[in-house]
Motif scaffolding. Structure first.
Motif, PDB file in Angstrom:
ATOM      1  N   CYS A 110      32.160 -17.711 -14.246  1.00  0.00           N
ATOM      2  CA  CYS A 110      31.358 -17.371 -13.059  1.00  0.00           C
ATOM      3  C   CYS A 110      31.466 -18.441 -11.974  1.00  0.00           C
ATOM      4  CB  CYS A 110      29.883 -17.186 -13.457  1.00  0.00           C
ATOM      5  SG  CYS A 110      29.532 -15.585 -14.216  1.00  0.00           S
ATOM      6  N   LYS A 160      37.781 -11.886 -10.582  1.00  0.00           N
ATOM      7  CA  LYS A 160      37.506 -12.618 -11.827  1.00  0.00           C
ATOM      8  C   LYS A 160      38.044 -11.798 -12.997  1.00  0.00           C
ATOM      9  CE  LYS A 160      33.414 -15.008 -10.049  1.00  0.00           C
ATOM     10  NZ  LYS A 160      34.047 -16.320  -9.957  1.00  0.00           N
ATOM     11  N   LYS A 212      31.031  -5.745  -7.877  1.00  0.00           N
ATOM     12  CA  LYS A 212      31.308  -6.772  -6.859  1.00  0.00           C
ATOM     13  C   LYS A 212      31.283  -8.172  -7.439  1.00  0.00           C
ATOM     14  CE  LYS A 212      29.709  -4.176  -2.818  1.00  0.00           C
ATOM     15  NZ  LYS A 212      28.752  -4.150  -1.672  1.00  0.00           N
ATOM     16  N   ILE A 213      30.365  -8.396  -8.401  1.00  0.00           N
ATOM     17  CA  ILE A 213      30.228  -9.743  -8.970  1.00  0.00           C
ATOM     18  C   ILE A 213      31.479 -10.149  -9.754  1.00  0.00           C
ATOM     19  CG2 ILE A 213      29.166  -9.015 -11.138  1.00  0.00           C
ATOM     20  CD1 ILE A 213      27.309 -11.417 -10.929  1.00  0.00           C
TER      21      ILE A 213
END
Length: 205
Positions: A203, A105, A100-101
């Protein structure tokens, strides 16, 4: 000059050996037998120079003395092929990409995958090519160019490989300079800084 004109590796190495032999014969006044001996067994410092740090560093090279390092590099590449063949690398790539993080990205995912592949396969080349083939469509669909994919794969894999003792990158350093990874890592501040800065940048985008 050979690199500038994109001469293939094997001919470039052959020309390098030929020119080095000619320099040894014409300038250093060596005979042909001494040149062949140096190419085979490496440079051997004079007895008084063997005790100095510089003498010990130069006291190496040659095909025979480098054969154990070549063997380690082949083993690392073979290990990477085994991991790819049995599907472990694809499994790890899938698990990492669906965290999920890392959602949306793509470049951070690619960078972390290149680091993970470099550490697990012990080899730099598989750490670049294997994830690249798997991530190419993902980068394109996210609007990134092939150049961005290449940059992420090369930066991540080389930075990680310089920090782990079992990578073929450090095998080459060990064989060339006689210095292991545990001796060089404390001075290798740029690799962890590069990894940290790229991860932080991606991030917080």
């Amino acid at each position: 000059m050979l690199i500038i004109f994109k001469v293939p590796l094997a001919p470039a190495l052959g020309v390098n050996l030929l020119l080095s032999g000619l320099v040894g014969i014409l300038i250093q006044d060596l005979d042909f037998r001494s040149v062949i001996h140096a190419m085979t067994f490496g440079y051997i410092a004079l007895p008084g120079e063997n005790t100095t740090e510089i003498g010990m560093m130069f006291n190496r090279g040659g095909i025979i003395s480098f054969s154990n390092i070549i063997g380690l590099i082949f083993l690392a590449s073979a290990w990477a092929s085994v991991l790819q063949h049995i599907g472990i690398l694809e499994f790890l790539l899938n698990k990492l990409s669906y965290l999920k993080i890392l959602k949306h990205k793509v470049r951070l995912t690619g960078y972390l995958i290149s680091i993970l592949t470099s550490v697990t396969t012990c080899a730099i080349i598989p750490a670049i090519f294997i994830p690249s083939a798997w991530l190419k469509e993902r980068y394109a669909s996210a609007g990134w160019q092939v150049e961005h994919l290449s940059q992420d794969m090369i930066e991540g894999s080389f930075a990680a490989a310089s920090l782990v003792p079992w990578s073929n990158f450090n095998f080459l350093v060990l064989g060339t300079l006689g210095v292991g990874a545990f001796a060089t890592v404390p001075y290798n501040i740029f690799a962890p800084l590069l990894i940290f800065s790229v991860i932080m940048k991606e991030c917080f985008k």
